[in-house]
Write a protein that holds these residues in place. Structure first.
Motif, PDB file in Angstrom:
ATOM      1  N   LEU A 375     -44.252 -30.233  77.473  1.00  0.00           N
ATOM      2  CA  LEU A 375     -44.345 -31.682  77.616  1.00  0.00           C
ATOM      3  C   LEU A 375     -45.176 -32.296  76.502  1.00  0.00           C
ATOM      4  CD1 LEU A 375     -44.941 -31.883  81.484  1.00  0.00           C
ATOM      5  CD2 LEU A 375     -42.797 -32.254  80.236  1.00  0.00           C
ATOM      6  N   SER A 376     -46.289 -31.652  76.158  1.00  0.00           N
ATOM      7  CA  SER A 376     -47.155 -32.105  75.070  1.00  0.00           C
ATOM      8  C   SER A 376     -48.107 -30.976  74.703  1.00  0.00           C
ATOM      9  CB  SER A 376     -47.967 -33.334  75.481  1.00  0.00           C
ATOM     10  OG  SER A 376     -48.974 -33.618  74.519  1.00  0.00           O
ATOM     11  N   PRO A 377     -48.346 -30.721  73.409  1.00  0.00           N
ATOM     12  CA  PRO A 377     -49.255 -29.641  73.024  1.00  0.00           C
ATOM     13  C   PRO A 377     -50.673 -29.791  73.582  1.00  0.00           C
ATOM     14  CG  PRO A 377     -47.939 -30.302  71.149  1.00  0.00           C
ATOM     15  CD  PRO A 377     -47.654 -31.292  72.241  1.00  0.00           C
ATOM     16  N   ALA A 378     -51.077 -30.997  73.912  1.00  0.00           N
ATOM     17  CA  ALA A 378     -52.439 -31.198  74.418  1.00  0.00           C
ATOM     18  C   ALA A 378     -52.566 -30.928  75.912  1.00  0.00           C
ATOM     19  CB  ALA A 378     -52.901 -32.627  74.114  1.00  0.00           C
ATOM     20  N   TYR A 379     -51.459 -30.980  76.638  1.00  0.00           N
ATOM     21  CA  TYR A 379     -51.527 -30.960  78.095  1.00  0.00           C
ATOM     22  C   TYR A 379     -52.140 -29.682  78.695  1.00  0.00           C
ATOM     23  CZ  TYR A 379     -48.860 -35.309  78.591  1.00  0.00           C
ATOM     24  OH  TYR A 379     -48.454 -36.617  78.564  1.00  0.00           O
ATOM     25  N   PRO A 380     -51.848 -28.481  78.174  1.00  0.00           N
ATOM     26  CA  PRO A 380     -52.471 -27.305  78.797  1.00  0.00           C
ATOM     27  C   PRO A 380     -53.992 -27.350  78.761  1.00  0.00           C
ATOM     28  CG  PRO A 380     -50.689 -26.641  77.343  1.00  0.00           C
ATOM     29  CD  PRO A 380     -50.925 -28.095  77.104  1.00  0.00           C
ATOM     30  N   TYR A 381     -54.546 -27.925  77.701  1.00  0.00           N
ATOM     31  CA  TYR A 381     -55.995 -27.932  77.523  1.00  0.00           C
ATOM     32  C   TYR A 381     -56.635 -29.091  78.292  1.00  0.00           C
ATOM     33  CZ  TYR A 381     -53.633 -25.235  74.098  1.00  0.00           C
ATOM     34  OH  TYR A 381     -52.759 -24.354  73.515  1.00  0.00           O
ATOM     35  N   VAL A 382     -55.884 -30.177  78.467  1.00  0.00           N
ATOM     36  CA  VAL A 382     -56.325 -31.236  79.368  1.00  0.00           C
ATOM     37  C   VAL A 382     -56.374 -30.694  80.801  1.00  0.00           C
ATOM     38  CG1 VAL A 382     -55.749 -33.480  80.373  1.00  0.00           C
ATOM     39  CG2 VAL A 382     -55.470 -33.097  77.900  1.00  0.00           C
ATOM     40  N   PHE A 383     -55.334 -29.941  81.170  1.00  0.00           N
ATOM     41  CA  PHE A 383     -55.281 -29.317  82.489  1.00  0.00           C
ATOM     42  C   PHE A 383     -56.458 -28.369  82.686  1.00  0.00           C
ATOM     43  CE2 PHE A 383     -53.731 -25.509  84.838  1.00  0.00           C
ATOM     44  CZ  PHE A 383     -53.618 -26.070  86.102  1.00  0.00           C
ATOM     45  N   SER A 384     -56.740 -27.531  81.691  1.00  0.00           N
ATOM     46  CA  SER A 384     -57.863 -26.599  81.781  1.00  0.00           C
ATOM     47  C   SER A 384     -59.183 -27.343  81.870  1.00  0.00           C
ATOM     48  CB  SER A 384     -57.862 -25.662  80.563  1.00  0.00           C
ATOM     49  OG  SER A 384     -56.721 -24.825  80.570  1.00  0.00           O
ATOM     50  N   ALA A 385     -59.326 -28.409  81.094  1.00  0.00           N
ATOM     51  CA  ALA A 385     -60.559 -29.203  81.141  1.00  0.00           C
ATOM     52  C   ALA A 385     -60.755 -29.824  82.520  1.00  0.00           C
ATOM     53  CB  ALA A 385     -60.524 -30.286  80.069  1.00  0.00           C
ATOM     54  N   LEU A 386     -59.673 -30.274  83.139  1.00  0.00           N
ATOM     55  CA  LEU A 386     -59.775 -30.842  84.485  1.00  0.00           C
ATOM     56  C   LEU A 386     -60.215 -29.790  85.498  1.00  0.00           C
ATOM     57  CD1 LEU A 386     -56.609 -33.153  84.596  1.00  0.00           C
ATOM     58  CD2 LEU A 386     -59.010 -33.870  84.572  1.00  0.00           C
ATOM     59  N   LEU A 387     -59.670 -28.582  85.399  1.00  0.00           N
ATOM     60  CA  LEU A 387     -60.071 -27.511  86.310  1.00  0.00           C
ATOM     61  C   LEU A 387     -61.561 -27.197  86.164  1.00  0.00           C
ATOM     62  CD1 LEU A 387     -57.073 -25.004  86.014  1.00  0.00           C
ATOM     63  CD2 LEU A 387     -57.653 -26.444  87.970  1.00  0.00           C
ATOM     64  N   ILE A 388     -62.024 -27.112  84.926  1.00  0.00           N
ATOM     65  CA  ILE A 388     -63.441 -26.813  84.695  1.00  0.00           C
ATOM     66  C   ILE A 388     -64.315 -27.965  85.185  1.00  0.00           C
ATOM     67  CG2 ILE A 388     -65.178 -26.347  82.929  1.00  0.00           C
ATOM     68  CD1 ILE A 388     -63.269 -24.035  83.487  1.00  0.00           C
ATOM     69  N   SER A 389     -63.855 -29.185  84.988  1.00  0.00           N
ATOM     70  CA  SER A 389     -64.630 -30.344  85.456  1.00  0.00           C
ATOM     71  C   SER A 389     -64.774 -30.325  86.971  1.00  0.00           C
ATOM     72  CB  SER A 389     -63.947 -31.646  85.022  1.00  0.00           C
ATOM     73  OG  SER A 389     -63.909 -31.747  83.609  1.00  0.00           O
ATOM     74  N   LEU A 390     -63.702 -29.979  87.672  1.00  0.00           N
ATOM     75  CA  LEU A 390     -63.775 -29.900  89.131  1.00  0.00           C
ATOM     76  C   LEU A 390     -64.757 -28.816  89.572  1.00  0.00           C
ATOM     77  CD1 LEU A 390     -59.991 -30.320  90.060  1.00  0.00           C
ATOM     78  CD2 LEU A 390     -61.843 -31.968  90.435  1.00  0.00           C
ATOM     79  N   ALA A 391     -64.721 -27.662  88.886  1.00  0.00           N
ATOM     80  CA  ALA A 391     -65.662 -26.595  89.220  1.00  0.00           C
ATOM     81  C   ALA A 391     -67.100 -27.048  88.971  1.00  0.00           C
ATOM     82  CB  ALA A 391     -65.348 -25.339  88.411  1.00  0.00           C
ATOM     83  N   MET A 392     -67.332 -27.761  87.861  1.00  0.00           N
ATOM     84  CA  MET A 392     -68.674 -28.265  87.560  1.00  0.00           C
ATOM     85  C   MET A 392     -69.149 -29.229  88.636  1.00  0.00           C
ATOM     86  SD  MET A 392     -68.507 -29.061  83.459  1.00  0.00           S
ATOM     87  CE  MET A 392     -69.843 -30.227  83.663  1.00  0.00           C
ATOM     88  N   LEU A 393     -68.295 -30.167  89.011  1.00  0.00           N
ATOM     89  CA  LEU A 393     -68.679 -31.149  90.023  1.00  0.00           C
ATOM     90  C   LEU A 393     -69.001 -30.469  91.341  1.00  0.00           C
ATOM     91  CD1 LEU A 393     -66.090 -33.995  89.289  1.00  0.00           C
ATOM     92  CD2 LEU A 393     -68.564 -34.018  88.844  1.00  0.00           C
ATOM     93  N   PHE A 394     -68.236 -29.435  91.660  1.00  0.00           N
ATOM     94  CA  PHE A 394     -68.499 -28.720  92.906  1.00  0.00           C
ATOM     95  C   PHE A 394     -69.886 -28.093  92.883  1.00  0.00           C
ATOM     96  CE2 PHE A 394     -68.579 -24.582  95.010  1.00  0.00           C
ATOM     97  CZ  PHE A 394     -68.499 -25.003  96.328  1.00  0.00           C
ATOM     98  N   PHE A 395     -70.226 -27.379  91.820  1.00  0.00           N
ATOM     99  CA  PHE A 395     -71.528 -26.716  91.765  1.00  0.00           C
ATOM    100  C   PHE A 395     -72.667 -27.725  91.698  1.00  0.00           C
ATOM    101  CE2 PHE A 395     -69.052 -22.952  90.587  1.00  0.00           C
ATOM    102  CZ  PHE A 395     -69.675 -22.001  91.380  1.00  0.00           C
TER     103      PHE A 395
END
Length: 403
Positions: A375-395
């Motif tokens: 879909l876009s070369p940036a999307y996998p890394y945006v997706f990964s950044a969102l996952l890490i952000s959620l983990a950070m917010l949880f901790f």
């Protein structure tokens, strides 16, 4: 020097820790040797890219399904016997893979039969290799005082990283003697590793502990569910990146296939070396709590994924991978937090569930990563950044977690 008493053992953890490091390093090395040759080997045998992908998916599926079983089994049968089962099963599966591939070269099997047999050998390998990592983690928990878990779990991370660094290089070198040579070498290396474990590695649990019933531990247990979800998020983010980063280098830098292989290979070696140094040296030196490692590692990983979103030159892309390598300090912190969340008699069970969560990430990551990249070369890394952000917010929202 502190002495471990978890699981009833009372001896210095230094020697068993070194032996366990070598055991896991040899196991990862044997697996990663195949990375550079599976694709070319499959093409020589007339198999498609989809069929090659099914080899990896099937391998990860069996690890997802069976890691919890082997983790629990190590509580009653002992760590050393289950390690031996995992390593020997891995060896047998690779010998079978080499045999079936050789029959394919000889045109003794039809293409459907060849693919089916090769897939079965990979499923067998995933089923047995799923015993190795959770048992190694539980073994480490047995021999390590609770206050030192993060530092010693980092040693396992370093062993994994070194195996990933050296394995593909060895596999590429051995491939000069034929594409089946690395497969046979991996199987033989596993046999030597099993002999090493059988003769040298001591059992970490008392014999009477083998008779104790294993406590029930499930994904839904509130002590571990949030930590397992965090582990899945971190692993899924990493796998999505690994599956697409070569495409990113080629597209962003306008490289030929040969130039891409060289550029990505160099950048990933830098990433691997940084990860090994962080986990094998820095984490053990600073002796931070699991929570501190997680809350520094996750922001570094977030910056790394955002760097991949915006970087458009080799230096920027490699710098982003360096940040991701620094962020791997979160992994031993999370492993230690999972271990500390349960009792000493549940170490095998939590290690099995943790390995299953990682295997689930390896199953979902390639499809999600490549699909998003389409879909876009940036999307996998945006997706990964969102996952890490959620983990950070949880901790951050759980100040008492992973202390």
């Amino acid at each position: 020097m502190q002495r471990a008493s978890s699981g009833g053992v009372d001896y210095s953890p230094v020697r068993p820790l070194s032996l366990l490091f070598l055991t896991l390093f040899n196991s990862i090395l044997g697996l990663s040797i195949l990375f550079p040759i599976l694709g070319p080997l499959a093409r020589e045998l007339g198999l498609s890219e989809l069929q090659v992908g099914l080899f990896s998916t099937g391998y990860a599926l069996m690890q997802f399904l069976l890691s919890p079983y082997w983790g629990r089994k190590s509580e009653t049968a002992g760590r050393k016997p289950i390690l031996l089962v995992g390593i020997l099963g891995f060896s047998v599966s690779f010998f079978l893979f080499a045999l079936f591939a050789w029959l394919g070269y000889q045109k003794a099997l039809s293409e459907p039969t060849l693919f089916t047999l090769l897939l079965l050998s990979r499923l067998l390998g995933g089923a047995f290799s799923s015993a190795t990592l959770p048992t190694a983690q539980a073994y480490l928990a047995d021999i390590t005082p609770r206050e030192n878990r993060a530092q010693n779990f980092a040693v396992l991370g370093a062993a994994f990283g070194l195996g990933i660094i050296f394995g593909p290089a060895i596999g590429a070198g051995l491939a000069q003697f034929g594409l089946l040579t690395p497969v046979v070498f991996s199987a033989g290396l596993a046999l030597l590793n099993a002999a090493f474990v059988g003769w040298v590695l001591p059992e970490s649990r008392r014999s009477e502990a083998h008779l104790e019933a294993t406590p029930g531990l499930s994904w839904r247990d509130p002590r571990v569910l949030p930590l397992l979800a965090a582990g899945l998020s971190i692993n899924l983010a990493s796998v999505a990146m690994e599956q697409t980063v070569a495409f990113l280098f080629q597209d962003r830098l306008g490289l030929s296939p040969a130039q891409t292989a060289q550029a990505v290979g160099l950048a990933l070696v830098v990433f691997g070396v940084v990860g090994v140094l962080v986990q094998g040296v820095w984490v053990r030196m600073v002796r931070w709590s699991p929570r501190a490692l997680i809350l520094l590692g996750l922001p570094l990983s977030l910056l790394g994924y955002l760097g991949l979103v915006f970087a458009h030159n080799f230096a920027g892309l490699t710098a982003a991978l360096v940040l991701l390598g620094l962020g791997t300090m979160a992994s031993p912190g999370l492993s230690a937090a999972q271990s500390l969340a349960v009792s000493d008699r549940e170490q095998g069970a939590i290690a099995g569930l943790s390995s299953a969560a990682q295997a689930l990430g390896r199953m979902l990551g390639p499809t999600l990563g490549t699909g998003l990249y389409g879909l876009s070369p940036a999307y996998p890394y945006v997706f990964s950044a969102l996952l890490i952000s959620l983990a950070m917010l949880f901790f951050l929202s759980q100040p008492r977690l992973a202390r």
